[in-house]
Design a protein around this motif. Structure first.
Motif, mmCIF file in Angstrom:
data_model
loop_
_atom_site.group_PDB
_atom_site.id
_atom_site.type_symbol
_atom_site.label_atom_id
_atom_site.label_comp_id
_atom_site.label_asym_id
_atom_site.label_seq_id
_atom_site.Cartn_x
_atom_site.Cartn_y
_atom_site.Cartn_z
ATOM 1 N N ASN A 25 0.798 -1.228 0.000
ATOM 2 C CA ASN A 25 0.000 0.000 0.000
ATOM 3 C C ASN A 25 0.829 1.276 0.000
ATOM 4 O O ASN A 25 0.348 2.336 0.398
ATOM 5 C CB ASN A 25 -0.945 -0.001 1.210
ATOM 6 C CG ASN A 25 -1.957 -1.121 1.136
ATOM 7 O OD1 ASN A 25 -2.672 -1.262 0.150
ATOM 8 N ND2 ASN A 25 -2.008 -1.940 2.178
ATOM 9 N N SER A 26 2.078 1.193 -0.440
ATOM 10 C CA SER A 26 2.894 2.394 -0.640
ATOM 11 C C SER A 26 3.568 2.301 -2.006
ATOM 12 O O SER A 26 4.129 1.265 -2.366
ATOM 13 C CB SER A 26 3.943 2.538 0.467
ATOM 14 O OG SER A 26 4.844 1.457 0.467
ATOM 15 N N LYS A 36 -1.926 4.033 -0.057
ATOM 16 C CA LYS A 36 -3.303 3.573 -0.221
ATOM 17 C C LYS A 36 -3.898 3.349 1.166
ATOM 18 O O LYS A 36 -3.409 2.538 1.938
ATOM 19 C CB LYS A 36 -3.333 2.279 -1.029
ATOM 20 C CG LYS A 36 -2.746 2.415 -2.431
ATOM 21 C CD LYS A 36 -2.728 1.073 -3.152
ATOM 22 C CE LYS A 36 -2.089 1.189 -4.531
ATOM 23 N NZ LYS A 36 -2.016 -0.135 -5.216
ATOM 24 N N ARG A 38 -5.541 2.294 4.398
ATOM 25 C CA ARG A 38 -6.033 1.092 5.066
ATOM 26 C C ARG A 38 -6.053 1.306 6.578
ATOM 27 O O ARG A 38 -5.841 0.380 7.346
ATOM 28 C CB ARG A 38 -5.154 -0.122 4.721
ATOM 29 C CG ARG A 38 -5.179 -0.563 3.272
ATOM 30 C CD ARG A 38 -6.553 -1.120 2.884
ATOM 31 N NE ARG A 38 -6.547 -1.661 1.527
ATOM 32 C CZ ARG A 38 -6.779 -0.945 0.443
ATOM 33 N NH1 ARG A 38 -7.031 0.360 0.563
ATOM 34 N NH2 ARG A 38 -6.767 -1.494 -0.752
ATOM 35 N N ASP A 155 -9.866 4.033 4.864
ATOM 36 C CA ASP A 155 -9.933 3.012 3.818
ATOM 37 C C ASP A 155 -10.497 3.607 2.530
ATOM 38 O O ASP A 155 -11.497 4.337 2.549
ATOM 39 C CB ASP A 155 -10.828 1.852 4.262
ATOM 40 C CG ASP A 155 -10.189 1.018 5.366
ATOM 41 O OD1 ASP A 155 -9.041 1.315 5.729
ATOM 42 O OD2 ASP A 155 -10.848 0.089 5.866
ATOM 43 N N ASN A 158 -6.484 7.786 -0.805
ATOM 44 C CA ASN A 158 -5.039 7.812 -1.011
ATOM 45 C C ASN A 158 -4.433 9.070 -0.403
ATOM 46 O O ASN A 158 -5.043 10.140 -0.426
ATOM 47 C CB ASN A 158 -4.697 7.762 -2.501
ATOM 48 C CG ASN A 158 -5.011 6.413 -3.118
ATOM 49 O OD1 ASN A 158 -5.248 5.435 -2.406
ATOM 50 N ND2 ASN A 158 -5.021 6.352 -4.435
#
Length: 414
Positions: A25-26, A36, A38, A155, A158
């Motif tokens: 998520n990076s 991203k 979460r 969630d 970005n």
């Protein structure tokens, strides 16, 4: 605060759940990093020089704001008291409306108040940049201005991190916590810096090891509640039956509350109470002298601890009703460690607040607390005439009755 001075610094720290979360998520580009969302926790710390023309009457100022969606305590975030709190130290004159305790003057508001904050911060500080609904703030002013912002990336959203001139020097840390005990924090990840041209200068693997001054109790059975029925003399009960005593640790409850409540220090025996401690004045007679009181209680582990509070008469209002008073006790265990390393936290600097009443080597374990409330009835001003008439009639009839009895008795004795 907008500034283009290159000796200013901005540091952004992202705390991921684990290594997989960080990897998935990076996303790194030449000039930016995209996260991203979460639920990752974020700390933004901006440090800037004070304006040369500022007239600073205090030595240290701390302003904290705890939002309704506060992410709470973590490896990169300290505990904050509820609402808006302003701590002022080193000022020879008492801050108007503040509680004057042994360490600082304290102002509080349940809601965010621009006018209150602007009394202390430099005029060019842009308060409109603060996002109050879902972010916490910890602002410290000493020889510099340190603005700490805490929030979680939601969630589906970005977060793009790129250089802006207002940041000064920009550094971003991407970390996840490795397993450790409650006192130690082990963060593993990357640290990236930007050049003043806006490009990422370099990213290097970084490992941080430090001791946390504050942490949350895990699997604690401690409960903080009001004993019912609440009435006008609420009792706060702290259940510490699941806790044990320790040679170097003690349990405490810190309480700051508005003038609608008060503590009888001869009944409840606090370690200290500062602010509105008069036992007789109604709330509306205290006026603007102070917003409330601040107190600290010693608690006994292994048993129930009851602390008696009292309510003041509130100002009468049309149609009566109730005034709802909210307060948030903070229950914690403080332990002397003999190790000054607890001060060397890269994400938090010990400052004004409840921890200033303890030694520098103290670590704090916080228990889950709750915001409590009590409803105080207000007299109905619409009933004033009726109450006055009935009271006057009762008084007249009582005097007449006494006069008749005296006159009758005198006649019977003749």
């Amino acid at each position: 605060m907008n500034t283009s001075r290159k000796n200013d610094k901005t540091r952004v720290t992202i705390l991921f759940e684990d290594a997989e979360d960080l990897q998935q998520n990076s996303v790194n580009a030449l000039d930016s990093i995209v996260i991203k969302g979460r639920g990752q926790l974020v700390q933004r710390r901006a440090t800037s020089e004070l304006p040369h023309n500022i007239n600073k009457s205090f030595k240290t100022l701390r302003i904290t704001w705890k939002s309704p969606e506060s992410p709470g305590i973590s490896a990169i975030a300290p505990p904050l008291s509820s609402g808006l709190n302003i701590y002022v130290s080193g000022d020879s004159e008492r801050t108007p409306g503040a509680i004057r305790s042994a360490k600082y003057d304290l102002l509080h508001s349940n809601d965010y108040d621009d006018s209150l904050i602007s009394r202390f911060l430099p005029k060019d500080f842009n308060l409109t940049e603060l996002r109050l609904k879902d972010r916490d703030y910890d602002i410290v002013v000493d020889d510099k201005i340190h603005v700490n912002e805490y929030y979680a990336i939601k969630d589906g959203f970005n977060e793009t991190l790129r250089y802006e001139e207002a940041y000064g020097r920009l550094e971003v840390g991407l970390f996840f916590a490795e397993p450790s005990d409650q006192l130690d924090a082990n963060l593993n990840g990357l640290r990236c810096t930007w050049s003043f041209t806006g490009q990422i200068d370099k990213c290097q693997k970084t490992y941080l090891f430090y001791q946390q001054a504050h942490n949350m109790s895990i699997n604690s059975t401690t409960v903080v509640e009001q004993v019912g029925p609440v009435g006008l003399h609420p009792t706060v009960r702290v259940d510490l039956r699941g806790e044990t005593s320790s040679e170097h640790c003690r349990h405490f409850m810190y309480l700051a509350a508005p003038t609608g409540l008060f503590i009888d220090k001869f009944q409840s025996s606090p370690i200290f109470v500062a602010g509105a401690d008069d036992l007789e004045l109604p709330e509306y007679k205290i006026g603007d002298d102070t917003w409330g009181f601040e107190s600290l209680f010693s608690l006994k582990p292994g048993q129930l601890n009851d602390i008696q509070l009292h309510t003041r008469y509130v100002k009468p209002r049309a149609r009566g009703g109730f005034k709802h008073i909210h307060y948030s006790p903070i229950v914690f265990r403080a332990c002397d460690t003999g190790n000054m390393e607890v001060q060397n936290n890269p994400f938090y600097t010990r400052s004004l607040g409840l921890e200033s009443f303890f030694t520098n080597d103290t670590v704090f374990q916080h228990f889950h607390s709750a915001t409590l409330s009590v409803s105080v009835p207000a007299a109905n001003t619409n009933d004033f005439q009726a109450v006055w008439l009935v009271t006057s009639m009762c008084l007249v009839l009582s005097v007449a009755y006494l006069l008749i009895k005296v006159y009758t008795r005198q006649n019977s004795q003749r």
